[in-house]
Scaffold this motif. Sequence first.
Motif, PDB file in Angstrom:
ATOM      1  N   ASP A 122       0.048   7.645 -13.375  1.00  0.00           N
ATOM      2  CA  ASP A 122      -1.393   7.407 -13.340  1.00  0.00           C
ATOM      3  C   ASP A 122      -1.686   6.197 -12.447  1.00  0.00           C
ATOM      4  N   VAL A 123      -2.021   6.444 -11.181  1.00  0.00           N
ATOM      5  CA  VAL A 123      -2.211   5.368 -10.206  1.00  0.00           C
ATOM      6  C   VAL A 123      -3.435   4.511 -10.521  1.00  0.00           C
ATOM      7  N   THR A 124      -4.410   5.042 -11.253  1.00  0.00           N
ATOM      8  CA  THR A 124      -5.593   4.230 -11.553  1.00  0.00           C
ATOM      9  C   THR A 124      -5.244   2.961 -12.321  1.00  0.00           C
ATOM     10  N   ARG A 125      -4.073   2.951 -12.950  1.00  0.00           N
ATOM     11  CA  ARG A 125      -3.659   1.778 -13.715  1.00  0.00           C
ATOM     12  C   ARG A 125      -3.518   0.544 -12.815  1.00  0.00           C
ATOM     13  N   ILE A 126      -3.345   0.767 -11.534  1.00  0.00           N
ATOM     14  CA  ILE A 126      -3.122  -0.347 -10.612  1.00  0.00           C
ATOM     15  C   ILE A 126      -4.335  -1.253 -10.509  1.00  0.00           C
ATOM     16  N   MET A 127      -5.542  -0.708 -10.695  1.00  0.00           N
ATOM     17  CA  MET A 127      -6.734  -1.491 -10.434  1.00  0.00           C
ATOM     18  C   MET A 127      -6.872  -2.670 -11.392  1.00  0.00           C
ATOM     19  N   LEU A 128      -6.631  -2.446 -12.670  1.00  0.00           N
ATOM     20  CA  LEU A 128      -6.719  -3.550 -13.626  1.00  0.00           C
ATOM     21  C   LEU A 128      -5.536  -4.496 -13.498  1.00  0.00           C
ATOM     22  N   GLU A 129      -4.358  -3.966 -13.188  1.00  0.00           N
ATOM     23  CA  GLU A 129      -3.175  -4.828 -13.062  1.00  0.00           C
ATOM     24  C   GLU A 129      -3.227  -5.700 -11.816  1.00  0.00           C
ATOM     25  N   ALA A 130      -3.901  -5.224 -10.791  1.00  0.00           N
ATOM     26  CA  ALA A 130      -4.017  -5.992  -9.533  1.00  0.00           C
ATOM     27  C   ALA A 130      -5.276  -6.826  -9.481  1.00  0.00           C
ATOM     28  N   GLU A 131      -6.129  -6.729 -10.474  1.00  0.00           N
ATOM     29  CA  GLU A 131      -7.455  -7.377 -10.427  1.00  0.00           C
ATOM     30  C   GLU A 131      -7.323  -8.895 -10.289  1.00  0.00           C
ATOM     31  N   VAL A 132      -8.217  -9.473  -9.483  1.00  0.00           N
ATOM     32  CA  VAL A 132      -8.244 -10.925  -9.292  1.00  0.00           C
ATOM     33  C   VAL A 132      -9.489 -11.502  -9.972  1.00  0.00           C
ATOM     34  N   GLU A 134       7.620   1.061  -8.941  1.00  0.00           N
ATOM     35  CA  GLU A 134       8.347   0.982 -10.213  1.00  0.00           C
ATOM     36  C   GLU A 134       7.401   1.203 -11.388  1.00  0.00           C
ATOM     37  N   ARG A 135       6.206   0.644 -11.319  1.00  0.00           N
ATOM     38  CA  ARG A 135       5.219   0.834 -12.384  1.00  0.00           C
ATOM     39  C   ARG A 135       4.755   2.287 -12.446  1.00  0.00           C
ATOM     40  N   TYR A 136       4.558   2.896 -11.271  1.00  0.00           N
ATOM     41  CA  TYR A 136       4.119   4.296 -11.201  1.00  0.00           C
ATOM     42  C   TYR A 136       5.150   5.225 -11.846  1.00  0.00           C
ATOM     43  N   ASN A 137       6.404   4.985 -11.541  1.00  0.00           N
ATOM     44  CA  ASN A 137       7.475   5.844 -12.059  1.00  0.00           C
ATOM     45  C   ASN A 137       7.903   5.468 -13.472  1.00  0.00           C
ATOM     46  N   GLY A 138       7.377   4.344 -13.983  1.00  0.00           N
ATOM     47  CA  GLY A 138       7.726   3.881 -15.318  1.00  0.00           C
ATOM     48  C   GLY A 138       6.550   3.935 -16.263  1.00  0.00           C
ATOM     49  N   PRO A 139       6.002   2.788 -16.650  1.00  0.00           N
ATOM     50  CA  PRO A 139       4.977   2.756 -17.697  1.00  0.00           C
ATOM     51  C   PRO A 139       3.666   3.455 -17.351  1.00  0.00           C
ATOM     52  N   TRP A 140       3.336   3.596 -16.064  1.00  0.00           N
ATOM     53  CA  TRP A 140       2.101   4.294 -15.728  1.00  0.00           C
ATOM     54  C   TRP A 140       2.223   5.809 -15.879  1.00  0.00           C
ATOM     55  N   ALA A 141       3.418   6.311 -15.894  1.00  0.00           N
ATOM     56  CA  ALA A 141       3.655   7.758 -15.999  1.00  0.00           C
ATOM     57  C   ALA A 141       2.852   8.539 -14.958  1.00  0.00           C
ATOM     58  N   SER A 167       0.837  -1.207   0.000  1.00  0.00           N
ATOM     59  CA  SER A 167       0.000   0.000   0.000  1.00  0.00           C
ATOM     60  C   SER A 167       0.871   1.256   0.000  1.00  0.00           C
ATOM     61  N   PRO A 168       1.524   1.555  -1.141  1.00  0.00           N
ATOM     62  CA  PRO A 168       2.461   2.677  -1.199  1.00  0.00           C
ATOM     63  C   PRO A 168       1.869   3.993  -1.705  1.00  0.00           C
ATOM     64  N   PHE A 169       0.532   4.036  -1.897  1.00  0.00           N
ATOM     65  CA  PHE A 169      -0.075   5.245  -2.472  1.00  0.00           C
ATOM     66  C   PHE A 169      -1.141   5.820  -1.550  1.00  0.00           C
ATOM     67  N   TYR A 170      -1.305   7.137  -1.640  1.00  0.00           N
ATOM     68  CA  TYR A 170      -2.336   7.848  -0.889  1.00  0.00           C
ATOM     69  C   TYR A 170      -2.919   8.918  -1.802  1.00  0.00           C
ATOM     70  N   GLU A 171      -4.201   8.748  -2.125  1.00  0.00           N
ATOM     71  CA  GLU A 171      -4.923   9.711  -2.956  1.00  0.00           C
ATOM     72  C   GLU A 171      -4.159  10.051  -4.234  1.00  0.00           C
ATOM     73  N   GLY A 172      -3.614   8.996  -4.857  1.00  0.00           N
ATOM     74  CA  GLY A 172      -3.033   9.131  -6.178  1.00  0.00           C
ATOM     75  C   GLY A 172      -1.549   9.369  -6.252  1.00  0.00           C
ATOM     76  N   LYS A 173      -0.896   9.469  -5.098  1.00  0.00           N
ATOM     77  CA  LYS A 173       0.541   9.755  -5.086  1.00  0.00           C
ATOM     78  C   LYS A 173       1.270   8.805  -4.129  1.00  0.00           C
ATOM     79  N   PRO A 174       2.568   8.589  -4.358  1.00  0.00           N
ATOM     80  CA  PRO A 174       3.336   7.834  -3.352  1.00  0.00           C
ATOM     81  C   PRO A 174       3.235   8.507  -1.993  1.00  0.00           C
ATOM     82  N   ASN A 175       3.089   7.707  -0.952  1.00  0.00           N
ATOM     83  CA  ASN A 175       2.804   8.256   0.373  1.00  0.00           C
ATOM     84  C   ASN A 175       3.985   8.201   1.339  1.00  0.00           C
ATOM     85  N   GLY A 176       5.125   7.671   0.870  1.00  0.00           N
ATOM     86  CA  GLY A 176       6.276   7.564   1.758  1.00  0.00           C
ATOM     87  C   GLY A 176       6.260   6.332   2.633  1.00  0.00           C
ATOM     88  N   TRP A 177       5.250   5.477   2.451  1.00  0.00           N
ATOM     89  CA  TRP A 177       5.123   4.250   3.227  1.00  0.00           C
ATOM     90  C   TRP A 177       4.976   3.091   2.260  1.00  0.00           C
TER      91      TRP A 177
END
Length: 467
Positions: free
Chosen positions: A457-467, A448-455, A224-234
Motif C-alpha cells: 500500500d504505497v499511500t502509507r508513504i505520505m504520512l511517514e514522509a510528512e514534514v 523495504e517498507r513497501y515489501n514489508g509492513p505496508w503490504a 522516488s522508487p514508485f510510479y502510480e502505486g508500484k515500484p518503477n524499477g528506478w
Amino acid sequence: MSNPAEQDARPITSTSELVEVLASGCKPRDSWRIGTEHEKFGFVRPEAANADRPAFSSPDYEHEGIAALLKGMEEQGSWQPIMDGPAVIGLKGTDLDKGAAISLEPAGQFELSGTPLASLHETKDELDRHFVATRKAARPLGLGFSPLGFHPFATRASQPWMPKSRYAIMRAYMPKVGTLGLDMMQRTCTVQVNLDFASEVDMVRKMRVSLALQPVATALFANSPFYEGKPNGWLSNRARIWTDTDNARSGMPPVCFDEDFGFEKYVEWALDVPMYFVVRDGRLIDVAGRSFRGWLAGDRQDGLEGLTPTIGDFEDHLTTLFPDVRLKTFLEMRGADAGSADMMLAQSALWVGLLYDDAALAAADSLIRDYSWDEYRTLRGDVPARALNTPFGAGTVRDVAARMVEIATQGLRARGFRNDAGVDESALLAPLQALAGGAPTQAERWLERYNGPWAGDVTRIMLEAEV
C-alpha cells in the motif's frame, strides 16, 4: 520555478550587457550566502477526507486547497501575496522571512525559496520555522505535505493545475520537445541550494565541479522508487524524467566543459535555447519555441511584433533554462530528489562544503579529473536506476560519493561556523556519511517498507514522509 518579478526595462543593445547580468553576481567571500529551496507534495489527510476529497489526493487550488493555504500563511503576518492576474500564486517574505518566497509548482507542489543566509545553522532554523508555519496553515484545511522526488501514486490526469500563466504556456509546449515534460511539471519535487562565486574564474571552477558531480548527488538523494502505486524499477524516477523533458534546455550542457567556458559562453548557449514567454504590462505573451537570438537580430514575428528585447526579458529567459547546475547571478544545484528535512539540509551542506572552502574546492576539482566529461554525462543517464550501486570506473558511484562527502566534511570544518552548542556545520552531513558507508538510500528504505509492513500500500508513504 520562480514567481513573477519586476523587470529591468532597459533595451538590450549588445550581448555584452547580458554577460554583465551574470558577472554582476560576483561577490567577495564575506558576502557569500546559502539559499536553500525545496518542494513538497500536498495531500488530503485521512481524517479530513470525504467523497469530494479522497484521502491522500492532491489538493486543488480552490475548495480548501492551495489558495486557502496561501491565505493561511499570509495571515501569520510575515508574507505578502504575489499575484498572477486575479489569482494569488505565491508569497513574498517580510520581517523574519524577508528575502524568502513561497511559490507553486504546476500541480500545487509547495515551494519555499529560502532567504540567502550566512550559515547552514541558519538554514536549519529557517526550515524548522517554515515547517511549523506550513503545518499551522495546512492542518485546519485537512492538508499535509511530503517531500518526495516523484509522486508515488498519482496519475498525471488526477493532478490539478495551478492558475499560473507560465504553466499554461509550458503545458502546451512541453509535449512538443519531449515525452516526459508534463510528468516533470506535475509529478516531481526537488531540493536545491543556491551558492555564490567570487569571479568568473571561480564560477567556472565551481560550475565544472558541481556539474560533473551532480549525478553522484542524484544517487545520494534518490527518493522516488514508485510510479502510480508500484515500484518503477528506478531509485530516482525524478532524475529519469529529466532525461526526456526538454533536452535543449536541460542536462549537462557540453559548453560548460569547453576550455574557454565563462559568462559569455553561457550567454551564447542561453540565446539558442527556445523561449517560453515575454512579459509586458504584467501579462505573459506566449512565444514558445521562438529564438531569443533571432529576436535580438530583429525578428519581430509570431508574437514578437513591435516588441524590443530588454534586460528583464533575458533575466526571465534565464529562469526557463533547466540544466543540472543553472547559472544566474549565482549557481543553482538542481540534481537532487526532494527528501526528508535532514536530507534537505544535507544537500545544502554537501555543496557548501565542497564549494565554499578553497582547499575543499581544490580537492573536488582534483577528484573530478579522474574521469572524462563524457563519462559524467553518461553517468547522468545511468544513476536513476541503481543510484549509489551504479558501476563507475573501477567501482561504484558509492566510492565517488564517499570521497565527495569526506571532502565536504573537511570543507565545512574549515569554515568554522558553529551553532550555540558549539557544533560545526559538518554535523549536517551525517545522513550522507551513513550512505557513503553503505546505508540504503531513501528510495531503498521506502521499498523495504513497501515489501514489508505496508503490504504493497504505497499511500502509507505520505504520512511517514510528512514534514
